[in-house]
Design a protein around this motif. Structure first.
Motif, PDB file in Angstrom:
ATOM      1  N   VAL A 680       5.299  -0.282   3.926  1.00  0.00           N
ATOM      2  CA  VAL A 680       6.187   0.840   3.626  1.00  0.00           C
ATOM      3  C   VAL A 680       6.593   0.854   2.152  1.00  0.00           C
ATOM      4  N   LYS A 681       6.371  -0.246   1.450  1.00  0.00           N
ATOM      5  CA  LYS A 681       6.699  -0.290   0.023  1.00  0.00           C
ATOM      6  C   LYS A 681       5.667   0.445  -0.817  1.00  0.00           C
ATOM      7  N   ILE A 682       4.532   0.744  -0.228  1.00  0.00           N
ATOM      8  CA  ILE A 682       3.426   1.346  -0.963  1.00  0.00           C
ATOM      9  C   ILE A 682       3.327   2.813  -0.570  1.00  0.00           C
ATOM     10  N   GLU A 683       3.101   3.678  -1.548  1.00  0.00           N
ATOM     11  CA  GLU A 683       2.929   5.089  -1.250  1.00  0.00           C
ATOM     12  C   GLU A 683       1.735   5.249  -0.316  1.00  0.00           C
ATOM     13  N   PRO A 684       1.907   5.959   0.814  1.00  0.00           N
ATOM     14  CA  PRO A 684       0.863   5.989   1.850  1.00  0.00           C
ATOM     15  C   PRO A 684      -0.508   6.406   1.353  1.00  0.00           C
ATOM     16  N   LYS A 685      -0.583   7.361   0.423  1.00  0.00           N
ATOM     17  CA  LYS A 685      -1.904   7.842   0.005  1.00  0.00           C
ATOM     18  C   LYS A 685      -2.677   6.790  -0.785  1.00  0.00           C
ATOM     19  N   HIS A 686      -1.994   5.726  -1.232  1.00  0.00           N
ATOM     20  CA  HIS A 686      -2.670   4.660  -1.953  1.00  0.00           C
ATOM     21  C   HIS A 686      -3.253   3.607  -1.026  1.00  0.00           C
TER      22      HIS A 686
END
Length: 916
Positions: A680-686
């Motif tokens: 959840v810390k990472i932008e989903p599209k990445h």
């Protein structure tokens, strides 16, 4: 501190009601209620809702309701209804500072009767008579008729206030009485009492709050619920309920779990699709409104144009109708012909062709009227424009195309090799001579063709057969555009030419645009949905808790980065080893020493560069039993997004001073220990789990992926006393500011003792509380330890004060009073064992009554004894009968059963107990 998700909820079972309700009869209404008189049904619910106010634990704190003047009836109130001075009843239903406006003085109490009493009909007649008498005093129409045609007029509910939380009531008997197929009812499931004064039950709001300035001008010629139901293949009553739920700012996780009976058990993806379609329809209506205002301002509005605009359901239709009236347009051929005065000739050709004489329109000195051929061309253009904008004609051609073969074709564009890279051309080899039926083409093929067209490598066209055109022209001549009298051959020739011109120049391009837009829209939606499904599967990967892990970020020249983390995700050690530069044997000693020192037996390898070589290196050492006495195992995990996260402000805040390369190794290890909390810390599209993500709407993609993350985090649940701010902000009803305020409150005042304390957090109003409360857990063991420690500390402080006073030190009564008050507060704030479950606070009273049925206690929650008692009780009476006796729904009761029977350490992702 590392966050841990804990105590997930049940399988997506919904639920709940917020407080106990008086037992009421299942009313079976025999009379008919007109659409305008439907609000009388709302009055029948006011007694139970006022009981909710008396019994509910959701009473807002220090919230001043916004009053609204209403006519007050002078008749006395039933005994069941508590006296309320104001006409505004504020219920803490989770909406932020919103008062639910009800005409309390006009309410009608439903007497307590046995649900199985055979005299229900008599009581119902009396109740309805009372309602009718009371409504006369308030100037409202009587309510003695059956529910009929509950069509959702959204516009009448523009100024809707927040609605009361859905109640588990017995209105099912009222609604299920409707039998007409044409009637629009919500009778398929028990109704929730979610209404406002200006929004009768069953009628959703037409436009969102930010479009309140749109009034009657945007009243379309189509019903939004009907169109929404047709496009999503969902029942009318479900679509209407969904609109009302979204208008009341309910989140998808909350609706899925606690309002499932209102949406007929739809899943989250279906809800997102409905919401997206709803937003599209509203955007079209809003664009139509602005277009109408613009054309009116220019003085070009006509009755026919207004009707055509109000019939538009898509942006393509709106563009087709409004294109000639755009500012700066030189006008269409039909408009120029009308300016020459040929519109009368075109209408005469259709209505009374015998009296038409085109020679009378010749003006030798006027361009466009100087010859008969020019006049015939002008009349032809006007007729073609009329045909292309006629609703019945367009409906016929669209229906005709649905049953015929329509194909989409792509071929290599004729461009110079200098403008296009040869490598890019080779990528589209499959589509350089491609043809497929539009009903059979795959979504990824559409996206690939669109990408090739945007790169100017492919040319794309939609092919409609000549048979469609011939049948269309034949229908027009024989039916819709047949002259009303005998037409001379030269006039019929003009009509035939008009049909050919209209189809070729206007209708065919419109159909092509519609087909392409529909195919692209469907392909983008499917792409986004697939991205969401893959993301959900990744986020809900089973965690591996309770282990010390070594994360390895593989590499060649710059070495493999190592990070060892504790079972609580704390960083124990970081290092760099060079395994693929001829130093593998020497580095093996370092790795073995680290694994033995930290008792680590699990190695997590990222799947990036040098992954396979690193895997072979560790596999060889493990096969040789090199790490004995440790039984070491390894796994490979995706490291997508790890590099981006390692240089993000969030990573810098969490791991200050640590090299970004080593942060990647930490992230890789944590993805196995708790995938949800780390991803959840990472932008989903990445994260890279979708297709053509750069070709689809970025707004739609971001909204969908954020919703999926919110859904996953909410269903798993978080322990509010140990979770991180990053994880907390993804809970339904919360955002970055509210999550930050919760963390600050926790740091300032200590851990949360119960869910009610959330109401004290700044910015967390009733609506936010309603949405997030069911997904927030409070570990009871942790709270019991904290409370016992606080009581001991407080007692010692009071004792110290007494000793100091006896020793002669002056202690003011004020200070003593403060300490006593502090101790008293700690005693009052008692933990609630239900706070560790997925049961919503609005259903606590129902849960307590359910426990009393089989003599269960709160101390038994999550224990095998509780599960045995519940199973025995359900086998004896059945869940439906129990739900009826509790005056709730089966869905709500199922959530309560899950919450009471699931162990405290239950994890939604695994279905087993967590390892300690």
């Amino acid at each position: 501190m590392r966050s841990h998700t804990q105590h997930p909820g049940p399988s997506d079972s919904p639920g709940g009601k917020m407080s106990s309700l008086p037992r009421r009869a299942k009313v079976k209404v025999q009379a008919v209620v007109s659409k305008d008189e439907f609000s009388s049904l709302s009055e029948l619910s006011s007694a139970s809702e006022e009981d909710d106010k008396e019994d509910s634990a959701w009473e807002p704190q220090k919230k001043v309701p916004r009053s609204r003047k209403q006519p007050v009836a002078k008749e006395s109130k039933p005994k069941r209804v508590p006296r309320v001075k104001k006409t505004t009843l504020q219920i803490n239903d989770g909406s932020e500072g919103v008062a639910v406006k009800e005409e309390l003085n006009n309410s009608v109490a439903i007497a307590d009767v046995d649900l199985e009493d055979k005299k229900i009909k008599v009581d119902t007649v009396k109740t309805l008579k009372t309602a009718k008498a009371k409504r006369k005093n308030s100037g409202q129409s009587p309510a003695g008729q059956r529910i009929k045609k509950l069509k959702v007029d959204e516009e009448s509910n523009r100024a809707s206030t927040a609605e009361t939380p859905s109640t588990s009531t017995l209105w099912e008997g009222v609604c299920k009485k409707e039998e007409s197929e044409d009637d629009f009812t919500f009778g398929q499931s028990p109704l929730k009492k979610m209404k406002t004064e200006t929004c009768p039950q069953g009628q959703p709001v037409r436009f969102p709050a930010n479009a309140n300035n749109i009034k009657e001008e945007v009243e379309m010629n189509w019903d939004i619920v009907q169109v929404l139901s047709e496009r999503t293949n969902i029942e009318l009553w479900v679509c209407a309920n969904i609109i009302r739920l979204f208008n009341d700012d309910n989140t998808i996780p909350f609706i899925i779990r606690y309002r499932k009976e209102l949406i007929n058990n739809l899943d989250a993806d279906s809800l997102r699709e409905v919401r997206q379609t709803l937003e599209e329809l509203r955007a079209v209506a809003k664009k139509v409104h602005s277009t109408i205002q613009k054309i009116k301002k220019e003085g070009k509005m006509s009755e026919c144009l207004l009707k055509a605009l109000l019939n538009c359901k898509t942006f393509e239709e709106l563009e087709h109708v409004s294109a000639p009236y755009k500012t700066g347009s030189k006008g269409t051929k039909a408009q120029r012909a009308k300016q020459l005065g040929l519109e009368g000739a075109a209408k005469t050709l259709l209505e009374n062709p015998g009296e038409l004489s085109l020679l009378s329109y010749i003006r030798p000195n006027v361009k466009g009227l100087s010859a008969l051929q020019d006049i015939e061309t002008g009349v032809q253009h006007i007729l073609a424009d009329m045909i292309a904008k006629d609703k019945d004609t367009l409906d016929f051609i669209r229906k005709l195309c649905q049953n015929r073969y329509i194909c989409i074709q792509s071929s290599l564009a004729k461009v110079s090799s200098k403008k296009v890279n040869e490598k890019d051309v080779d990528k589209f080899l499959l589509y350089q001579n491609f043809s497929c039926n539009i009903r059979n083409i795959q979504h990824h093929q559409i996206l690939a063709i669109n990408r090739g067209e945007n790169l100017k490598i492919l040319t794309v066209k939609v092919n409609i057969s000549d048979g469609v055109k011939n049948e269309f022209c034949r229908w027009c001549i024989q039916n819709r555009w047949r002259p009303r009298g005998f037409a001379r051959p030269e006039l019929m020739k003009i009509l035939h030419n008009s049909l050919d011109d209209s189809f070729k120049r206007l209708i065919y391009p419109l159909l092509c645009r519609e087909f392409r837009a529909k195919l692209t829209s469907d392909a983008e939606k499917e792409s986004v949905l697939m991205f969401g499904r893959n993301l959900r599967q990744l986020l809900l990967t089973s965690p591996v808790p309770g282990r010390t892990l070594m994360g390895v970020d593989p590499g060649y020249k710059h070495g493999c980065k190592l990070a060892i983390i504790s079972p609580t995700s704390q960083i124990l050690h970081t290092d760099v080893v060079y395994l693929h530069c001829g130093q593998g044997f020497r580095e093996a000693e370092k790795i073995k020493r680290l694994l033995l020192n930290f008792n680590c037996s699990t190695v997590v390898i990222g799947n990036g560069t040098a992954c396979r070589e690193t895997e072979a290196y560790f596999a060889d050492l493990i096969m040789k039993n090199y790490f004995a006495p440790l039984d070491v195992v390894y796994c490979i995990v995706s490291e997508a997004g790890a590099s981006i996260y390692s240089v993000s402000p969030e990573a810098n805040k969490e791991m200050p001073g640590l090299d970004p390369n080593l942060r990647s190794a930490v992230s890789i290890a944590r993805r196995v220990q708790d995938p949800l909390a780390e991803l959840v810390k990472i932008e989903p599209k990445h994260i890279g789990v979708g297709m053509y993500q750069h070709d689809v709407s970025q707004t739609l993609l971001k909204a969908t992926l954020d919703s999926v993350v919110e859904e996953c985090v909410s269903f798993v649940g978080v322990d509010i006393n140990i979770c991180s701010e990053v994880l907390l902000r993804h809970i339904a009803g919360l955002n970055a500011n509210r999550a930050k305020n919760i963390i600050e409150w926790r740091e300032k005042n200590g851990p949360f003792i119960n869910r009610e304390q959330l109401k004290k957090v700044k910015g967390l109003g009733p609506k936010s509380f309603q949405q997030c409360a069911g997904f927030i857990r409070i570990n009871q063991d942790y709270i019991r330890t904290f409370c016992s420690g606080q009581q001991t500390e407080s007692a010692s402080q009071v004792q110290e004060v007494a000793v100091t006073s006896s020793a002669g030190v002056e202690v003011t009564n004020e200070k003593q009073g403060k300490k006593k008050n502090k101790t008293a507060v700690n005693v009052v704030l008692k933990p609630n064992p239900l706070d560790q479950t997925c049961i919503h606070p609005e259903s606590y009273d129902i849960a307590m009554r359910f426990l009393s049925f089989f003599r269960g206690t709160l101390c038994e929650i999550g224990k095998p004894e509780m599960e045995q008692k519940i199973n025995s009780f359900l086998e004896k009476d059945g869940i439906e009968k129990i739900a009826e006796s509790l005056q709730t729904t089966v869905h709500t009761l199922q959530v309560i059963i899950d919450g009471l029977s699931q162990p405290e350490s239950f994890d939604f992702r695994t279905g087993v107990r967590r390892q300690s």
